[in-house]
Design a protein around this motif. Structure first.
Motif, PDB file in Angstrom:
ATOM      1  N   TYR A 186       1.094  -1.137  13.907  1.00  0.00           N
ATOM      2  CA  TYR A 186       0.854  -1.277  12.468  1.00  0.00           C
ATOM      3  C   TYR A 186       2.141  -0.888  11.735  1.00  0.00           C
ATOM      4  CZ  TYR A 186      -4.244  -1.961  12.462  1.00  0.00           C
ATOM      5  OH  TYR A 186      -5.516  -2.474  12.603  1.00  0.00           O
TER       6      TYR A 186
ATOM      7  N   LEU B   4       2.623   2.605   8.792  1.00  0.00           N
ATOM      8  CA  LEU B   4       1.569   3.619   8.889  1.00  0.00           C
ATOM      9  C   LEU B   4       2.068   4.738   9.798  1.00  0.00           C
ATOM     10  CD1 LEU B   4      -1.733   1.540   9.225  1.00  0.00           C
ATOM     11  CD2 LEU B   4      -0.587   2.357   7.161  1.00  0.00           C
TER      12      LEU B   4
ATOM     13  N   TRP C  33      -8.151   3.749   9.541  1.00  0.00           N
ATOM     14  CA  TRP C  33      -7.186   4.236   8.554  1.00  0.00           C
ATOM     15  C   TRP C  33      -7.896   4.609   7.260  1.00  0.00           C
ATOM     16  CZ3 TRP C  33      -2.442   6.014   8.562  1.00  0.00           C
ATOM     17  CH2 TRP C  33      -1.740   6.125   7.357  1.00  0.00           C
ATOM     18  N   ASP C  34      -7.684   5.850   6.821  1.00  0.00           N
ATOM     19  CA  ASP C  34      -8.265   6.334   5.578  1.00  0.00           C
ATOM     20  C   ASP C  34      -7.202   6.271   4.478  1.00  0.00           C
ATOM     21  OD1 ASP C  34     -10.467   7.831   4.106  1.00  0.00           O
ATOM     22  OD2 ASP C  34      -8.772   9.195   3.838  1.00  0.00           O
ATOM     23  N   TYR C  35      -7.419   5.400   3.507  1.00  0.00           N
ATOM     24  CA  TYR C  35      -6.426   5.206   2.453  1.00  0.00           C
ATOM     25  C   TYR C  35      -6.302   6.426   1.547  1.00  0.00           C
ATOM     26  CZ  TYR C  35      -6.203   0.268   3.729  1.00  0.00           C
ATOM     27  OH  TYR C  35      -6.018  -0.894   4.409  1.00  0.00           O
TER      28      TYR C  35
ATOM     29  N   GLU D 165      -4.385   8.896   3.653  1.00  0.00           N
ATOM     30  CA  GLU D 165      -3.277   8.193   4.294  1.00  0.00           C
ATOM     31  C   GLU D 165      -3.050   8.703   5.713  1.00  0.00           C
ATOM     32  OE1 GLU D 165       0.136   8.394   1.773  1.00  0.00           O
ATOM     33  OE2 GLU D 165      -0.607   6.814   0.438  1.00  0.00           O
ATOM     34  N   SER D 166      -4.140   8.644   6.492  1.00  0.00           N
ATOM     35  CA  SER D 166      -4.072   9.106   7.880  1.00  0.00           C
ATOM     36  C   SER D 166      -5.121   8.385   8.715  1.00  0.00           C
ATOM     37  CB  SER D 166      -4.293  10.626   7.950  1.00  0.00           C
ATOM     38  OG  SER D 166      -5.604  10.948   7.482  1.00  0.00           O
ATOM     39  N   TRP D 167      -4.928   8.445  10.039  1.00  0.00           N
ATOM     40  CA  TRP D 167      -5.916   7.882  10.957  1.00  0.00           C
ATOM     41  C   TRP D 167      -7.030   8.898  11.171  1.00  0.00           C
ATOM     42  CZ3 TRP D 167      -5.855   2.944  11.967  1.00  0.00           C
ATOM     43  CH2 TRP D 167      -4.651   2.237  11.980  1.00  0.00           C
TER      44      TRP D 167
END
Length: 448
Positions: free
Chosen positions: A102, A105, A289-291, A294-296
């Protein structure tokens, strides 16, 4: 899908995708790959596996052609800037690979590797990914030796490679028809809209193979494929938590005419960013992915207990993670080897205490023997290798069919699926505290 530990001699025996095609409508034994092997300290493992590799790039391109190869100072980028492909060297490694990740990211996760088992030397600065004279993608080293190739039959006199926003690295002919795609050749990761499964006619199997370790993408010790209880058109019966904690989009497609069974997680227009991978330690994890942060984030991981390791209790053994010991024999059965059982080595399973009446050929014709009976077991993950009887429409018909066929060792009627029967050893049998299915086991009347 299930997860299995590979033998040292081969990754591909195949992975223990416990699938055996039967008649036209055979139930596919399921998926999100209740993977198999060891308990999971997933948070630690996932964290370390996401440590970044060194990417060698300075310029972005959007396609690879015969006249425009991909060099080490370039990356191939999808049109929407979602995915990127290029050369990378894992931290601490002396090897170099072509991989896909990706874009933009952090932390970075390599989701596909072309030459995982044929690395380039990290000191090689002349390697390139190009289109060969036969139209195939070829990775060549500084000596112009072919390290990796798509190796497909190409009828067109012109081909080009590009990267889709879904993460599929594809080789196209002049008419933009896909000749080859990385989705058909997975490594350790499945992306949204990517399929794993099998073609019973051709023998083709798509499954995940773990990295050897966090810094070595070569084929490791674990595989993940299809199996985990029958599919009821929305969830797998072997994964009760799918009813409450999973997002929608899971799909299992079967084509009896083609002999194919494929599982995927669908995402329309790349509406979410996610991947599911099998770690070097044998943990299958779904990351989204959590917007906001901003992390997995880890949505799901398995195994969460030893009962999720395939065949922990062996044939005719039942696993319950809340019990101690976790394994017991089905009613009417006893441990095959009591000494091993007492040492908590349950893999050889259980055998019948008494032969089935319908299989007893030694009695005289005048001897009156009571018929076998079926012992109910509730809240169960149904065993592996079920056969689906499409022409039976209710539980009574399912019971009658099984009673009148001595080869039938068990049956279960699942409302959203229908009648399932078993003619082989019952393995991968698990008892849940909630949900699950009713399974009826054939035993001699004496044992009932």
């Amino acid at each position: 899908v299930e997860l299995n530990r590979k033998s040292c001699s081969s990754v591909l025996d195949p992975p223990k995708v416990q699938y055996q095609p039967t008649r036209q409508a055979r139930m596919a034994h399921s998926v999100i790959l209740i993977m198999r092997l060891m308990m999971a300290w997933c948070s630690c493992w996932v964290f370390f596996f996401l440590l970044p590799a060194r990417h060698i790039a300075s310029g972005a391109v959007h396609n690879i052609t015969a006249s425009e190869p991909l060099f080490q100072n370039q990356t191939l980028v999808s049109s929407g800037q979602i995915f990127e492909l290029g050369f990378f060297t894992p931290d601490g490694s002396k090897n170099q690979y072509v991989g896909l990740w990706y874009k933009n990211l952090t932390p970075s996760k390599i989701v596909w590797v072309a030459n995982r088992d044929s690395p380039l030397a990290s000191a090689d600065r002349s390697a390139k990914l190009s289109i060969g004279s036969d139209g195939n993608l070829k990775l060549v080293d500084g000596q112009q030796s072919i390290v990796w190739s798509t190796n497909v039959s190409v009828q067109s006199n012109y081909t080009a490679a590009m990267l889709s926003d879904g993460g599929n690295f594809v080789l196209l002919d002049r008419n933009s028809i896909v000749i080859w795609g990385s989705f058909d050749d997975p490594t350790d990761t499945i992306l949204p809209n990517m399929k794993i499964g099998l073609n019973a006619r051709t023998g083709e199997r798509r499954y995940l193979v773990s990295w050897k370790n966090n810094n070595d993408p070569s084929s490791g010790n674990f595989t993940a494929g299809i199996t985990s209880g029958p599919w009821d058109k929305s969830t797998f019966s072997g994964i009760p938590e799918m009813k409450s904690s999973y997002f929608s989009g899971y799909d299992l497609k079967q084509d009896p005419q083609q002999g194919t069974t494929y599982y995927s997680v669908n995402s329309n227009n790349n509406s979410f960013l996610a991947y599911c991978f099998i770690s070097p330690e044998g943990i299958l994890a779904l990351m989204i992915w959590d917007y906001g942060s901003e992390s997995w984030l880890k949505n799901w991981a398995a195994p969460s207990n030893n009962c999720e390791v395939y065949g922990t209790c062996g044939p005719f053994g039942v696993c319950n993670s809340l019990n101690s010991p976790i394994c017991r024999c089905v009613k009417g059965f006893m441990p095959r080897v009591k000494e091993e059982w007492s040492k908590r080595n349950w893999t050889r399973g259980c055998i019948r205490e008494t032969d089935l009446d319908c299989q007893n050929t030694s009695r005289s014709a005048s001897t009156q023997v009571k018929k076998d009976v079926f012992v109910p077991m509730n809240q169960m993950k149904v065993p592996d290798s079920a056969e689906y009887l499409s022409d039976i429409g209710d539980v009574g018909g399912c019971q009658s069919w099984c009673m009148n066929n001595c080869s039938c060792l068990a049956y279960s009627y699942i409302r959203a699926i229908g009648c399932l029967v078993w003619a082989k050893d019952l393995i991968d049998f698990q008892e849940f505290s909630t949900d699950g299915q009713d399974v009826y086991i054939r035993v001699a009347h004496y044992n009932a």
